[in-house]
Design an enzyme around this catalytic site. Structure first.
Site: not given
Length: 388
Positions: A292-293
């Site tokens: 994620h991210s």
């Protein structure tokens, strides 16, 4: 607002100035500093004199909060959600309170990883000497021995730690929204080994000793006259700053020094270290990543550094609102081609889940996560979860 206290502070400063005017050179220097202070200070700074102590409970019970059966954080007595503005006009105090609660929640999630998900904490570096700064990751019992498949989870940047997607969602919504626990439980149910990375745990903080605080940069090569002049300026500056601090920030926080964890001083280093010492040595024929991210950027850096190994072992990668950039990271053509075939990036969008989203980067496909949350870096990678 505590107006009477503020007025008293101003009066005290003016009285000090009147008294110092009658003294010698040192007193006149303090008078000059006070005048300078009065020209800079504002009501917000003066309010810190009336700020409650920055001392907070170290348990959820101490905060009078608990997670209910739905995984929602609620006040024990009122049943209300967490309130950030606990005290009006005291934003800094409220922020510190929020951060203190966040640290407790981090430890709470660690406990859930061990007790509910049955993961074990593994310390790194694996060859750490006694007293050396250490971090840790979480692994299922079969993470290294599962011959079939292994799931690796990497969260984004910021205050989140192993097992979390977003602290704000844990506090304001529920544990399922803000943690990786639903991913981990489903992966285990489907026969995956699991490794949970901890890429933001890069250093430990210790309080500076008096000697460390007073230590000045090495200037042994400078001429003596220049060094003496610089030392005098630094001492005068520190003297003046300390004098200001007496008035503007009575709750001066302790000065700390950061001791970085060997070979794990950044999320990128951490991803490579865990690959070298765990993932690459696992028995799993198929390795799957959910990143994620900033975790997506860390994965791309891992590919750049270990391209052949990653291609040989990793089957698929689910990126969620990834902030990687193949141009800035200088990912080669062969890496970009592999990503087009084996990666997918679910991004924040109001379009239906899995709707194709146009991309300016020549790497992996981008599709809608069916939510705008991910774009705020507060959401869980829901699209990847549903499609796994």
């Amino acid at each position: 607002m505590h107006v009477p206290s503020i007025i008293l502070i101003w009066l005290r400063i003016w009285i000090n100035m009147a008294q110092l005017q009658q003294g010698g050179p040192d007193e006149k220097e303090k008078t000059t500093a006070l005048k300078d202070l009065l020209s800079r200070i504002d009501l917000d700074e003066l309010m810190k004199k009336d700020e409650p102590p920055l001392e907070f409970p170290d348990t959820l019970e101490g905060f009078e909060y608990a997670f209910n059966e739905k995984g929602q954080l609620r006040h024990i007595k009122t049943g209300e959600p967490f309130v950030f503005n606990y005290r009006e006009d005291l934003h800094r105090w409220n922020q510190k309170r929020y951060e203190a609660l966040g640290e407790i929640i981090t430890k709470y999630v660690y406990e859930l990883l061990e007790e509910e998900c049955h993961l074990k904490k593994v310390y790194i570096p694996v060859d750490a000497m006694e007293g050396e700064p250490r971090s840790f990751i979480f692994m299922s019992e079969d993470a290294m021995t599962n011959p079939d498949k292994l799931m690796v989870l990497i969260h984004g940047s910021g205050v989140v730690r192993a097992g979390q997607w977003a602290r704000r969602l844990i506090i304001n919504e529920d544990l399922d929204s803000g943690t990786q626990i639903p991913y981990i439980k489903r992966a285990i149910e489907e026969g995956y080994g699991v490794i949970v990375l901890n890429p933001n745990e890069n250093y430990i903080e210790i309080e500076k000793t008096k000697a460390q605080v007073q230590l000045s940069p090495d200037s042994s090569d400078e001429p003596a006259e220049k060094r003496e002049r610089k030392d005098k300026i630094q001492k005068d500056t520190k003297k003046r700053r300390d004098f200001y601090e007496k008035y503007r920030n009575p709750q001066k926080e302790k000065e700390t020094v950061q001791l970085y964890i060997r070979e794990n001083g950044s999320p990128e280093e951490h991803a490579i270290y865990i690959w070298d010492h765990f993932i690459s040595q696992s028995a799993a024929e198929n390795v799957f990543f959910v990143a994620h991210s900033y975790g997506g950027l860390a994965f791309v850096e891992l590919m750049i550094q270990r391209e052949a190994e990653v291609k040989n072992k990793v089957t698929a990668v689910a990126l969620t609102d990834s902030v990687h950039n193949v141009w800035h990271q200088e990912a080669g053509k062969t890496i970009r081609e592999w990503m087009r075939e084996n990666c997918c990036n679910w991004v924040s969008s109001s379009d239906p889940l899995d709707t194709s989203v146009e991309s300016m980067l020549p790497d992996c496909p981008r599709v809608s996560a069916g939510s705008r949350r991910l774009g705020q870096h507060n959401g869980k990678p829901s699209g990847a979860h549903e499609k796994r």
